[in-house]
Enzyme design. Structure first.
Site, mmCIF file in Angstrom:
data_model
loop_
_atom_site.group_PDB
_atom_site.id
_atom_site.type_symbol
_atom_site.label_atom_id
_atom_site.label_comp_id
_atom_site.label_asym_id
_atom_site.label_seq_id
_atom_site.Cartn_x
_atom_site.Cartn_y
_atom_site.Cartn_z
ATOM 1 N N GLU A 45 73.449 49.428 69.522
ATOM 2 C CA GLU A 45 73.445 50.482 70.363
ATOM 3 C C GLU A 45 72.556 51.176 71.609
ATOM 4 O O GLU A 45 71.965 50.399 71.455
ATOM 5 C CB GLU A 45 73.205 52.716 68.472
ATOM 6 C CG GLU A 45 71.374 51.372 68.410
ATOM 7 C CD GLU A 45 71.516 52.828 68.187
ATOM 8 O OE1 GLU A 45 70.803 54.060 68.619
ATOM 9 O OE2 GLU A 45 70.370 52.849 66.768
ATOM 10 N N SER B 7 70.885 64.993 60.308
ATOM 11 C CA SER B 7 70.973 63.926 61.915
ATOM 12 C C SER B 7 72.785 63.871 61.242
ATOM 13 O O SER B 7 73.193 63.784 60.976
ATOM 14 C CB SER B 7 70.658 62.840 61.386
ATOM 15 O OG SER B 7 71.413 61.903 62.499
ATOM 16 N N ALA B 8 73.205 63.853 62.931
ATOM 17 C CA ALA B 8 74.865 64.058 62.614
ATOM 18 C C ALA B 8 75.520 62.467 62.364
ATOM 19 O O ALA B 8 76.764 62.260 62.207
ATOM 20 C CB ALA B 8 75.140 64.344 63.891
ATOM 21 N N LYS C 273 64.010 55.710 58.479
ATOM 22 C CA LYS C 273 62.227 55.173 58.048
ATOM 23 C C LYS C 273 62.013 56.763 57.576
ATOM 24 O O LYS C 273 62.625 58.185 57.273
ATOM 25 C CB LYS C 273 61.949 56.207 59.469
ATOM 26 C CG LYS C 273 61.221 54.573 60.137
ATOM 27 C CD LYS C 273 61.148 55.096 61.507
ATOM 28 C CE LYS C 273 60.709 54.173 61.918
ATOM 29 N NZ LYS C 273 60.844 54.409 64.441
HETATM 30 N N1 PSU Z 1 65.740 55.871 63.628
HETATM 31 C C1 PSU Z 1 65.095 54.862 64.266
HETATM 32 N N2 PSU Z 1 65.313 54.155 65.208
HETATM 33 C C2 PSU Z 1 65.935 55.075 66.489
HETATM 34 C C3 PSU Z 1 66.621 55.993 65.580
HETATM 35 C C4 PSU Z 1 66.706 56.315 63.954
HETATM 36 O O1 PSU Z 1 64.176 54.727 63.185
HETATM 37 O O2 PSU Z 1 65.806 54.560 67.391
HETATM 38 C C5 PSU Z 1 67.996 56.529 66.185
HETATM 39 C C6 PSU Z 1 69.226 56.409 66.277
HETATM 40 O O3 PSU Z 1 69.863 55.969 67.898
HETATM 41 C C7 PSU Z 1 69.754 57.805 65.506
HETATM 42 C C8 PSU Z 1 68.979 59.052 65.500
HETATM 43 O O4 PSU Z 1 70.902 57.831 65.591
HETATM 44 O O5 PSU Z 1 67.410 58.278 66.233
HETATM 45 C C9 PSU Z 1 69.262 59.896 65.109
HETATM 46 O O6 PSU Z 1 68.653 61.259 65.989
HETATM 47 P P1 PSU Z 1 68.942 62.048 65.743
HETATM 48 O O7 PSU Z 1 67.658 62.505 64.030
HETATM 49 O O8 PSU Z 1 67.641 63.558 66.762
HETATM 50 O O9 PSU Z 1 69.730 62.559 64.496
HETATM 51 MN MN MN Z 2 67.993 65.299 63.781
#
Ligand code: PSU
Ligand code: MN
Length: 299
Positions: free
Chosen positions: A12, A125-126, A144
């Site tokens: 990613e 998250s999506a 996390k």
């Molecule tokens: N958690 C981590 N490191 C990251 C991410 C999540 O420990 O880099 C990133 C990943 O790309 C994940 C995104 O898909 O954050 C999730 O963001 P959101 O919660 O806005 O969906």
């Molecule tokens: Mn989010």
């Protein structure tokens, strides 16, 4: 050789543009690709460049994602926007899965997945919905503890996502090897993961498989040590009234500031480890797929 029989691992780009500081982000992006190749698989870093969906980036494009201001974090709902406007975008777990799948890639290595945030419960998250619908094996270090981990696992259960512990019975919590929460099944070899994957395909079940690999023991940060920083970062995000896509990048960078070099080292160690495990799984899957095709041809 068809695409599915070439072992390939997607990587990613949100972790490059929004998850880690420069220059460690660029070094890490290169290192993950090298590790995947070292284990006999092709590496394809996923991003959106000038509105074009890409799986495989040049050195200049990696540098751009690692250094440029204003590279948009692209989750599923952002896809039409960056494509229509021909923008550059860093892909999250959700969009990396979706693009990987369109390119015929079945295995993807990342750090941590997004999940259900602590507190109100309306920030989900999506990534979790993507796991429910897109057929890709996602290799991560769990999620996390900035998230509500029990709620995240409940959500995955509701949406039919099988959670595998790789060499563990316990869902890992990114910096920590354990969360105290059980996984659905333990696999100790790439072959066992491949068996599950093929069974899922044979059953016609939609969606991915979540493979959670504990951080290497020497890089682990005990939960008691990281938890105060997480609690402080979560409180600050609430005070600032952050919402939606801003929350995760803020928490990640604040925890990195509060815990210093140690959490950065831990993050890099688990990402590299996940790249190695994902490559081994990709090799096992493509061997099994090729074997099955041969048997069909003989019959
Ligand atoms: N958690 C981590 N490191 C990251 C991410 C999540 O420990 O880099 C990133 C990943 O790309 C994940 C995104 O898909 O954050 C999730 O963001 P959101 O919660 O806005 O969906
Ligand atoms: Mn989010």
């Amino acid at each position: 050789m068809n695409r599915t029989s070439t072992p390939t691992v997607a990587l990613e780009s949100t972790v490059i543009s929004h998850g880690l500081p420069y220059p460690q982000n660029l070094e890490l992006a290169r290192a993950m690709e090298e590790i995947v190749r070292g284990h006999g698989a092709e590496a394809r870093t996923v991003a959106i460049i000038g509105g074009e969906l890409r799986a495989g980036l040049s050195e200049a494009e990696l540098l751009h994602l690692a250094t440029a201001e204003g590279v948009r974090k692209v989750s599923r709902r952002d896809l039409p926007i960056v494509v229509a406007r021909k923008l550059d975008g860093a892909t999250t777990v959700a969009t990396t899965m979706w693009i990987a799948s369109r390119f015929g890639i079945q295995v993807f290595a990342t750090g941590g997945i997004g999940g259900v945030h602590r507190g109100a419960g309306d920030d989900i998250s999506a990534d979790l919905q993507e796991l429910a619908q897109t057929p890709v094996i996602v290799v991560c270090a769990g999620a996390k503890a900035i998230l509500d981990l029990p709620a995240t696992l409940e959500y995955l259960e509701t949406h039919g996502v099988t959670v595998v512990g790789y060499g563990t019975d316990d869902f890992p919590a990114f910096y920590s090897r354990t969360s105290g929460l059980p996984v659905d099944v333990r696999c100790d070899t790439p072959q066992e993961v491949s068996d599950l994957w093929l069974a899922k395909q044979a059953l016609g079940l939609p969606g991915g498989l979540l493979v959670a690999v504990p951080i290497p023991a020497e890089a682990e940060i005990p939960a008691a040590e990281i938890e105060p920083a997480i609690a402080q970062a979560v409180a600050e995000a609430a005070e600032r009234g952050l919402r939606s896509a801003e929350v995760t990048p803020f928490l990640l960078s604040r925890i990195a500031e509060l815990t210093g070099a140690r959490s950065l080292e831990a993050n890099l160690a688990l990402l590299k480890n996940n790249a190695a495990v994902a490559a081994q799984i990709a090799v096992a899957v493509s061997r099994q797929v090729a074997g099955a095709a041969e048997r069909t041809a003989v019959v």
